[in-house]
Enzyme design. Structure first.
Site, short mmCIF file in Angstrom:
data_model
loop_
_atom_site.label_atom_id
_atom_site.label_comp_id
_atom_site.label_asym_id
_atom_site.label_seq_id
_atom_site.Cartn_x
_atom_site.Cartn_y
_atom_site.Cartn_z
N MET A 197 35.66 38.08 46.64
CA MET A 197 36.43 38.43 45.65
C MET A 197 36.42 39.84 45.65
O MET A 197 35.37 40.65 45.86
CB MET A 197 35.92 37.74 44.58
CG MET A 197 37.41 37.29 43.70
SD MET A 197 37.36 36.40 42.22
CE MET A 197 38.56 35.62 42.06
N GLY A 198 37.32 40.54 44.81
CA GLY A 198 37.19 41.86 44.64
C GLY A 198 38.43 42.47 44.73
O GLY A 198 38.92 42.61 45.80
N ARG A 199 39.44 42.58 43.61
CA ARG A 199 40.87 42.85 44.11
C ARG A 199 41.17 43.93 44.69
O ARG A 199 42.13 43.75 45.52
CB ARG A 199 41.46 42.83 42.71
CG ARG A 199 43.12 42.55 42.63
CD ARG A 199 43.54 42.58 41.27
NE ARG A 199 43.10 43.92 40.63
CZ ARG A 199 43.07 44.01 39.37
NH1 ARG A 199 43.14 43.05 38.69
NH2 ARG A 199 42.88 45.25 38.81
N LYS A 245 27.54 27.42 66.91
CA LYS A 245 28.75 27.01 67.57
C LYS A 245 30.00 27.72 66.49
O LYS A 245 31.20 27.27 66.90
CB LYS A 245 28.88 25.61 67.72
CG LYS A 245 28.85 24.67 66.30
CD LYS A 245 29.07 23.11 66.73
CE LYS A 245 28.75 22.60 65.65
NZ LYS A 245 29.05 20.95 65.66
N TYR A 246 29.66 28.14 65.25
CA TYR A 246 30.90 28.66 64.56
C TYR A 246 30.57 30.17 64.11
O TYR A 246 29.43 30.71 63.88
CB TYR A 246 30.87 27.79 63.15
CG TYR A 246 31.03 26.36 63.22
CD1 TYR A 246 32.14 25.74 63.84
CD2 TYR A 246 30.12 25.45 62.56
CE1 TYR A 246 32.45 24.47 63.95
CE2 TYR A 246 30.66 24.19 62.92
CZ TYR A 246 31.61 23.70 63.39
OH TYR A 246 31.69 22.20 63.54
N ASP A 292 33.85 42.78 40.05
CA ASP A 292 34.45 43.72 41.28
C ASP A 292 33.52 45.03 41.05
O ASP A 292 33.65 45.67 42.09
CB ASP A 292 36.05 44.07 41.04
CG ASP A 292 37.04 42.84 40.99
OD1 ASP A 292 36.39 41.79 41.00
OD2 ASP A 292 38.35 42.85 41.06
N THR A 305 33.59 43.42 34.71
CA THR A 305 34.34 42.91 35.94
C THR A 305 33.43 42.78 37.17
O THR A 305 32.37 43.67 37.48
CB THR A 305 35.36 43.96 36.35
OG1 THR A 305 35.99 43.41 37.57
CG2 THR A 305 35.02 45.54 36.71
N ARG A 347 45.27 37.69 30.44
CA ARG A 347 45.55 39.17 31.06
C ARG A 347 46.92 39.74 30.16
O ARG A 347 47.28 40.76 31.01
CB ARG A 347 45.80 38.88 32.51
CG ARG A 347 44.63 38.37 33.48
CD ARG A 347 45.11 38.44 34.67
NE ARG A 347 43.71 38.31 35.79
CZ ARG A 347 42.72 39.05 35.85
NH1 ARG A 347 42.54 40.33 35.63
NH2 ARG A 347 41.87 38.64 36.64
N GLU A 391 38.55 41.02 49.66
CA GLU A 391 39.58 40.25 49.31
C GLU A 391 40.77 41.46 49.15
O GLU A 391 41.84 40.92 49.76
CB GLU A 391 39.35 39.82 47.59
CG GLU A 391 40.77 39.13 47.08
CD GLU A 391 40.37 39.02 45.65
OE1 GLU A 391 39.91 37.63 45.32
OE2 GLU A 391 40.56 39.87 44.81
N GLY A 413 39.81 38.73 34.21
CA GLY A 413 38.86 37.58 34.69
C GLY A 413 37.60 37.54 34.45
O GLY A 413 36.64 38.44 33.81
N TYR A 433 35.70 32.43 42.81
CA TYR A 433 35.59 31.63 41.39
C TYR A 433 34.35 31.23 41.42
O TYR A 433 33.88 31.06 40.18
CB TYR A 433 36.70 30.81 41.28
CG TYR A 433 38.03 31.19 41.44
CD1 TYR A 433 38.61 32.01 40.39
CD2 TYR A 433 38.80 31.25 42.53
CE1 TYR A 433 40.01 32.51 40.15
CE2 TYR A 433 40.08 32.05 42.62
CZ TYR A 433 40.49 32.83 41.31
OH TYR A 433 41.74 33.16 41.46
N ASP A 490 38.93 47.99 34.04
CA ASP A 490 39.73 49.15 33.73
C ASP A 490 41.06 49.18 33.01
O ASP A 490 41.31 50.08 32.13
CB ASP A 490 39.81 49.87 35.18
CG ASP A 490 40.43 49.07 36.19
OD1 ASP A 490 40.53 47.89 36.04
OD2 ASP A 490 40.88 49.52 37.19
P1 FBP Z 1 39.12 41.50 36.37
O1 FBP Z 1 39.43 43.00 37.17
O2 FBP Z 1 39.69 41.41 35.01
O3 FBP Z 1 37.47 41.67 35.89
O4 FBP Z 1 39.15 40.44 37.35
C1 FBP Z 1 38.60 40.44 38.60
C2 FBP Z 1 39.03 39.24 39.51
O5 FBP Z 1 37.84 38.33 39.53
C3 FBP Z 1 39.39 39.79 40.95
O6 FBP Z 1 37.97 39.99 41.64
C4 FBP Z 1 40.49 38.73 41.48
O7 FBP Z 1 41.31 39.42 42.33
C5 FBP Z 1 40.90 38.36 40.21
O8 FBP Z 1 40.05 38.83 39.26
C6 FBP Z 1 41.54 37.02 40.19
O9 FBP Z 1 42.20 36.91 38.92
P2 FBP Z 1 42.63 35.48 38.26
O10 FBP Z 1 41.52 35.02 37.55
O11 FBP Z 1 43.93 35.88 37.35
O12 FBP Z 1 42.84 34.28 39.40
#
Ligand code: FBP
Length: 553
Positions: free
Chosen positions: A250-252, A242-243, A205, A203, A145, A311, A81, A425, A175
């Site tokens: 993000m952060g897989r 009101k919301y 993340d 990363t 990837r 995430e 990513g 993103y 990693d």
């Molecule tokens: P990396 O571990 O390759 O740095 O990617 C992290 C990440 O941005 C995650 O936070 C997210 O879940 C994933 O990539 C999204 O992947 P893609 O870019 O393939 O949609």
């Protein structure tokens, strides 16, 4: 192409290097420590990495240099990513290389590791690099990837390294990608391919870190970008009143991003997946955490709030984790049948029949969109693509249900109107903050020094990051030192250990000490946009995570 005023200005930003890298390569002495061990599974890893295992940690010091001045040929790969600062890593490698010898050449392999296997490369010259200095994105050569795993892929990579007479390949990745770099380094050494392999910790993340790697690059800029947006939403929430905003971040896997944003913005609720897992919380219990804040605030007349959701959350909820692993096994074992289903609805029905027991019940209880999202394609490393699962919407639906029960019981009299957001993103390709611009340039320069000293199987390392850049410590850490054996796709594999949020660590403790108050009161903090020009206290400040984990002595 017309450049924005900021892009124009950033072209002339000169990244700050650690002092040791400023005096020219003839004055960089490489100091080596003692033999090292992997973090676990020593025997297994020693057997798998006979050439790379046990190498010393390297530190650069000012002294008599040993860096080669011969013209070198290097290749660089962006893997995984996007993360802000990747272009500066390449600029750092390039500038080091040219400082060593103007005849040196840098090739960029296009589209990630697949570009090495298929020999898709472009020569990066001064003009190409100039266009990308201090900019976000990975578009200079693109990323991918692909995992180099088959004997054919390794052999093809070796053939490319030989044909191009490469002295080194630098892999800029997380990693998984750096695990791949370690395997490639070992393969090259075993096969007598005279090409080093060096990694760079990337990363957003933030989960590629350990005693020697204080942060992965991109985490600083990405979290500051999200924190700006969260702060803006907090202001809006407190103005409109009101919301409830449910924001997935993000952060897989690890929750570092959500935790950092919580420390910066002080939302009403921030979930931390690692805590959910440690406490074995069910989805109902996680829902209760959020609902109780909503009820308490409603009692004070505040029918608004902000919730941060990492995430990767669902993979840390034990019943979901079991479901996902059953889905993975089932999709692997009955992949052909699964793929032969005519459409999404048929695939969902197929999965419903194939599952059994608690997982079947959980799957059937989920909204249909989530059921579909859970069976989408896995990434090449076998991971569920959690960024494509609407956890924030799932949570809103669960909370709504719970609040209507509480209302019926007379325990909730407020209003609940929720909005869902996903920030991911938006932060991965931002202009790198000064911190990331400096850090990445130094990582790249340091990767060059490692390569030019013939070192292989190392991760470029810059430490002492909470101090000003001049005091940073540069060097290299053996990749095998960060590895252990883990079960992947049914067998034991060597992998770099992912750094999850530590519940005993200073960032989580700081958050845990304050969150009960944030849940009920409005304590929002507004970080504002990343500042590139102005006082260092504003522009060069590292993340809260780094400041808490590595307080300046
Ligand atoms: P990396 O571990 O390759 O740095 O990617 C992290 C990440 O941005 C995650 O936070 C997210 O879940 C994933 O990539 C999204 O992947 P893609 O870019 O393939 O949609």
């Amino acid at each position: 192409m017309e450049f924005s005023p900021l892009q124009e200005a950033r072209y002339s930003y000169v990244p700050k290097l650690p002092l040791v890298l400023r005096d020219g390569i003839d004055h960089i002495a490489v100091e080596a420590g003692g033999a090292t061990e992997s973090i676990a599974d020593h025997d297994a890893l020693r057997a798998l990495f006979p050439s790379c295992y046990g190498k010393p940690v390297l530190k650069f010091a000012t002294g008599k240099g040993s860096t080669s001045r011969k013209a070198l040929r290097l290749g660089v790969i962006l893997s995984g990513g996007q993360a802000p600062g990747g272009h500066n890593v390449i600029a750092g490698i390039f500038d080091g290389l040219k400082a060593g010898n103007p005849d040196s050449v840098l090739f960029g392999f296009k589209g990630g590791p697949g570009g090495l296997v298929d020999d898709k490369a472009v020569e990066l010259d001064a003009a190409a690099i100039a266009e990308y200095r201090n900019t976000g994105g990975f578009d200079i050569i693109g990323s991918g990837r692909t995992k180099i795993e088959t004997p054919e892929q390794f052999a093809k990579s070796a053939a490319v390294a030989r044909a191009r007479t490469l002295d080194a390949i630098v892999v800029i990745g997380g990693d998984d990608s750096n695990t791949n770099a370690a395997l490639l380094a070992e393969y090259f050494l075993g096969e007598g391919v005279p090409c080093s392999v060096i990694g760079v910790p990337k990363t957003i993340d933030g989960d590629l870190k350990n005693d020697y790697i204080e942060a992965s690059f991109g985490f600083d800029t990405a979290t500051k970008t999200y924190a700006e947006l969260i702060g803006n939403i907090e202001r809006d929430a407190a103005s409109a009143r009101k919301y409830w905003h449910f924001i997935k971040l993000m952060g897989r896997s690890a929750s570092h991003i959500a935790l950092e944003c919580a420390l910066q913005c002080r939302p009403n609720v921030a979930l931390v997946s690692e805590e959910v897992e440690a406490k074995g919380q069910t989805l109902a219990q996680v829902t209760e955490t959020v609902a109780s804040s909503i009820v308490a605030r409603a009692a004070k007349g505040m029918n608004f709030g902000v919730v941060l959701i990492p995430e990767g959350l669902i993979e840390f909820i034990p019943d979901f984790k079991a479901l996902i692993s059953e889905l993975n096994d089932m999709m692997a074992a009955r992949g052909d049948e699964f793929k032969a289903q005519k459409d999404d609805d048929a695939r969902v029905a197929f999965v419903e029949k194939a599952l059994a027991g608690a997982s079947a019940a959980l799957y059937a209880s989920l909204p249909v969109d989530i059921r579909r999202q859970l069976i989408m394609d896995r990434d090449p490393h076998g991971n569920v693509q959690v960024s494509r699962i609407d956890t924030e919407k799932l949570l809103i639906a669960m909370v709504e249900k719970r609040l209507s029960t509480l209302k019926a019981e007379g325990k909730f009299a407020g209003a609940f109107s929720a909005l869902a957001h996903f920030f991911g993103y938006e932060g991965r390709c931002a202009f790198p903050s000064n911190f990331d611009a400096d850090y990445c340039y130094a990582l790249g320069y340091s990767a060059f020094v490692l390569a030019a000293n013939g070192r292989s199987g190392y991760l470029s390392s810059i430490r002492n990051l909470s101090a000003p850049a001049s005091e940073w410590i540069a060097g290299g850490v053996p990749l095998t030192m960060m590895m252990n054996m883990e079960r992947r796709h049914g067998s034991e594999k060597p992998v770099i250990k992912k750094a999850l949020v530590e519940l005993e660590g200073a960032p989580f403790k700081a958050f845990a000490a304050a969150r009960a108050d944030w849940a009920v009161e409005t304590r929002y903090r507004f970080p504002g946009a990343i500042q590139y020009y102005g006082p260092a206290a504003v522009c060069d400040r590292p993340t809260e995570t780094l400041l808490l984990e590595r307080p300046r002595k």
